[in-house]
Write an enzyme that holds these catalytic residues in place. Structure first.
Site, mmCIF file in Angstrom:
data_model
loop_
_atom_site.group_PDB
_atom_site.id
_atom_site.type_symbol
_atom_site.label_atom_id
_atom_site.label_comp_id
_atom_site.label_asym_id
_atom_site.label_seq_id
_atom_site.Cartn_x
_atom_site.Cartn_y
_atom_site.Cartn_z
ATOM 1 N N LYS A 151 0.838 -1.214 0.000
ATOM 2 C CA LYS A 151 0.000 0.000 0.000
ATOM 3 C C LYS A 151 0.868 1.258 0.000
ATOM 4 O O LYS A 151 0.610 2.203 -0.741
ATOM 5 C CB LYS A 151 -0.935 0.016 1.222
ATOM 6 C CG LYS A 151 -1.863 -1.187 1.304
ATOM 7 C CD LYS A 151 -2.776 -1.121 2.508
ATOM 8 C CE LYS A 151 -2.072 -1.169 3.852
ATOM 9 N NZ LYS A 151 -1.329 -2.429 4.108
ATOM 10 N N ARG A 162 -9.847 0.888 8.396
ATOM 11 C CA ARG A 162 -9.354 -0.449 8.729
ATOM 12 C C ARG A 162 -10.395 -1.254 9.500
ATOM 13 O O ARG A 162 -10.137 -2.388 9.865
ATOM 14 C CB ARG A 162 -8.137 -0.286 9.631
ATOM 15 C CG ARG A 162 -6.855 -0.791 9.017
ATOM 16 C CD ARG A 162 -5.778 -0.409 9.990
ATOM 17 N NE ARG A 162 -4.600 -1.161 9.819
ATOM 18 C CZ ARG A 162 -3.505 -0.695 9.225
ATOM 19 N NH1 ARG A 162 -3.492 0.498 8.687
ATOM 20 N NH2 ARG A 162 -2.433 -1.439 9.172
ATOM 21 N N ARG A 181 11.259 -1.327 11.556
ATOM 22 C CA ARG A 181 10.134 -1.002 12.437
ATOM 23 C C ARG A 181 9.989 -2.081 13.513
ATOM 24 O O ARG A 181 10.167 -3.261 13.238
ATOM 25 C CB ARG A 181 8.832 -0.930 11.625
ATOM 26 C CG ARG A 181 8.614 0.398 10.972
ATOM 27 C CD ARG A 181 7.482 0.432 9.973
ATOM 28 N NE ARG A 181 6.233 -0.208 10.377
ATOM 29 C CZ ARG A 181 5.143 -0.250 9.613
ATOM 30 N NH1 ARG A 181 5.147 0.344 8.420
ATOM 31 N NH2 ARG A 181 4.044 -0.847 10.016
ATOM 32 N N ARG A 240 -0.243 -9.108 13.368
ATOM 33 C CA ARG A 240 -0.848 -8.088 12.485
ATOM 34 C C ARG A 240 -1.684 -8.750 11.391
ATOM 35 O O ARG A 240 -2.727 -8.225 11.003
ATOM 36 C CB ARG A 240 0.252 -7.216 11.862
ATOM 37 C CG ARG A 240 0.833 -6.215 12.860
ATOM 38 C CD ARG A 240 2.150 -5.640 12.382
ATOM 39 N NE ARG A 240 2.043 -4.861 11.173
ATOM 40 C CZ ARG A 240 3.074 -4.569 10.381
ATOM 41 N NH1 ARG A 240 4.284 -4.979 10.695
ATOM 42 N NH2 ARG A 240 2.897 -3.849 9.298
ATOM 43 N N ARG A 292 11.902 -5.546 5.441
ATOM 44 C CA ARG A 292 11.672 -4.132 5.092
ATOM 45 C C ARG A 292 12.578 -3.241 5.929
ATOM 46 O O ARG A 292 12.838 -3.493 7.094
ATOM 47 C CB ARG A 292 10.211 -3.752 5.379
ATOM 48 C CG ARG A 292 9.982 -2.249 5.210
ATOM 49 C CD ARG A 292 8.527 -1.887 5.154
ATOM 50 N NE ARG A 292 7.796 -2.305 6.337
ATOM 51 C CZ ARG A 292 6.486 -2.179 6.455
ATOM 52 N NH1 ARG A 292 5.782 -1.649 5.469
ATOM 53 N NH2 ARG A 292 5.892 -2.574 7.553
#
Ligand code: AP5
Length: 208
Positions: A15, A88, A155, A166, A122
């Site tokens: 996204k 969400r 992160r 998640r 990431r």
């Protein structure tokens, strides 16, 4: 052209990556709740202090903290908007629908095994929010952001155990929005695997 675009898809589906490319292409404002919340945490604001615990565990921040914030940001934005990470929950989607009409909900579909690989590898820039991947989309100089020279970091919620939580939170709370927007006839689902540029071609077709 669509002027309110919602990006749907699980954590790591792309996204942020596609939203950033689309906002540059269309000149729309990209509003990312994740980026806003991380900035609030870094700055130690009241919102950041309230949100941090939820984010670290991979849970959603309560609706009442998010809905008011996004209402204000959407009202302030000039021209088209790309909503990345909002709504969400069905409650958030209802609140959004009371403020604006959603022209397009773009759903990026990616299998779980790929999501885990993407998120655990990431690296993110704390200064300009650019994202990289150690293998598929590395920065030119290791650990340094191509765009602003910021020092890349991992992160806290990109550790494997939190990523799995998640994904479950996504299935329980956010996946129902696929049917929600399908029922409003604004949903387009795109296969979010393959090259970033190849996916972006499909994204651009969907917004025309
Ligand atoms: P948020 O920051 O929104 O996280 P997310 O939805 O989990 O999404 P991500 O940012 O992890 O992934 P992405 O889909 O943007 O993928 P990306 O492009 O980076 O939210 C974080 C937290 O904030 C939530 O857990 C929650 O606590 C809170 N929150 C936020 N919004 C909220 C709301 N509305 N209500 C309540 N709480 C909220 O790509 C991922 C990686 O893959 C990158 O490394 C990238 O380089 C790589 N990649 C991208 N595309 C490809 C490709 N095609 N092939 C290979 N690699 C790729």
């Amino acid at each position: 052209m669509k002027s309110v675009i919602v990006l749907l898809g699980p954590p790591g589906s792309g996204k942020g990556t596609q939203g950033e490319m689309l906002s540059e292409k269309l000149g729309y404002t990209r509003l990312s709740t994740g980026d806003m919340l991380r900035e609030a945490v870094r700055n130690g604001t009241e919102l950041g202090l309230k949100a941090k615990g939820y984010m670290d565990s991979g849970a959603l921040v309560p609706n009442d903290l998010i809905i008011g914030l996004m209402k204000e940001k959407i009202a302030q934005a000039k021209g088209g908007v790309i909503l990345d990470g909002f709504p969400r929950t069905v409650e958030q989607a209802d609140a959004l629908g009371q403020q604006v009409d959603v022209d397009l909900a773009l759903n990026l579909d990616v299998p779980d095994e790929e999501l885990v690989k993407r998120l655990t590898m990431r690296r993110s820039c704390p200064d300009c929010n650019a994202v990289y991947h150690l293998v598929s989309n590395p920065s030119k100089v290791e650990g340094v952001c191509d765009k602003c020279g910021g020092k890349l970091y991992q992160r806290d919620d990109d550790k494997e155990a939190t990523v799995k939580n998640r994904l479950q939170v996504y299935r329980d709370n956010t996946m129902p929005l696929i049917d929600y927007y399908g029922g409003k006839d604004v949903l387009v689902t795109i296969q979010g695997t393959g090259s970033i540029d190849g996916i972006f071609e499909q994204v651009q077709k969907a917004v025309q």
